[in-house]
Design a protein around this motif. Sequence first.
Motif, PDB file in Angstrom:
ATOM      1  N   MET A   1       5.607   0.193  -9.260  1.00  0.00           N
ATOM      2  CA  MET A   1       5.988  -0.512  -8.046  1.00  0.00           C
ATOM      3  C   MET A   1       5.151  -1.788  -7.970  1.00  0.00           C
ATOM      4  SD  MET A   1       5.710   0.714  -4.084  1.00  0.00           S
ATOM      5  CE  MET A   1       7.259   1.539  -3.964  1.00  0.00           C
ATOM      6  N   GLY A   2       5.832  -2.893  -7.926  1.00  0.00           N
ATOM      7  CA  GLY A   2       5.161  -4.169  -7.859  1.00  0.00           C
ATOM      8  C   GLY A   2       4.912  -4.614  -6.431  1.00  0.00           C
ATOM      9  N   ILE A   3       4.211  -5.708  -6.305  1.00  0.00           N
ATOM     10  CA  ILE A   3       3.863  -6.249  -4.980  1.00  0.00           C
ATOM     11  C   ILE A   3       5.123  -6.646  -4.216  1.00  0.00           C
ATOM     12  CG2 ILE A   3       3.488  -8.621  -5.768  1.00  0.00           C
ATOM     13  CD1 ILE A   3       1.326  -6.895  -3.181  1.00  0.00           C
ATOM     14  N   ILE A   6       6.612  -3.605  -2.601  1.00  0.00           N
ATOM     15  CA  ILE A   6       5.828  -3.208  -1.423  1.00  0.00           C
ATOM     16  C   ILE A   6       6.172  -4.102  -0.237  1.00  0.00           C
ATOM     17  CG2 ILE A   6       3.498  -3.072  -0.477  1.00  0.00           C
ATOM     18  CD1 ILE A   6       2.580  -2.286  -3.339  1.00  0.00           C
ATOM     19  N   ILE A   7       6.240  -5.392  -0.483  1.00  0.00           N
ATOM     20  CA  ILE A   7       6.567  -6.344   0.583  1.00  0.00           C
ATOM     21  C   ILE A   7       7.970  -6.074   1.121  1.00  0.00           C
ATOM     22  CG2 ILE A   7       7.041  -8.787   1.061  1.00  0.00           C
ATOM     23  CD1 ILE A   7       4.714  -9.425  -0.900  1.00  0.00           C
ATOM     24  N   GLU A   8       8.920  -5.832   0.226  1.00  0.00           N
ATOM     25  CA  GLU A   8      10.291  -5.555   0.646  1.00  0.00           C
ATOM     26  C   GLU A   8      10.369  -4.247   1.435  1.00  0.00           C
ATOM     27  OE1 GLU A   8      14.334  -5.875   1.286  1.00  0.00           O
ATOM     28  OE2 GLU A   8      12.866  -7.370   0.712  1.00  0.00           O
TER      29      GLU A   8
END
Length: 105
Positions: A1-3, A6-8
């Motif tokens: 899981m990328g940044i 996480i933001i989405e």
Amino acid sequence: MGIQDIIEGKRQWRAHVARVKALPPDYRIVYQEMQRYLFKVGPVDLIDGDLLPGIVDFFAGGAASGKGVLELIGSDVAAFCDDLIKDSRTYAEVYQASIGEPGKP
């Protein structure tokens, strides 16, 4: 899981919370109780699934039609929740399977 994921995810959760806050007070109270119950016993895929947004959609439709929340779900909120997740694998089942397996302490 990328940044970006996480933001989405946070953006989607905030939008969901805003929809819950827009519900009438009685619907909001019942939703919060359902959410609390489902987080305790609910399905493994609760966060990533469509269950919580589906409940908000269902409640928004009921509120728009002028029905009370208990007219939609009945007086037993836990039974309603259990019916929603009856075909889903729950954390309780995962735990029971882990302690019931041979060779596990």
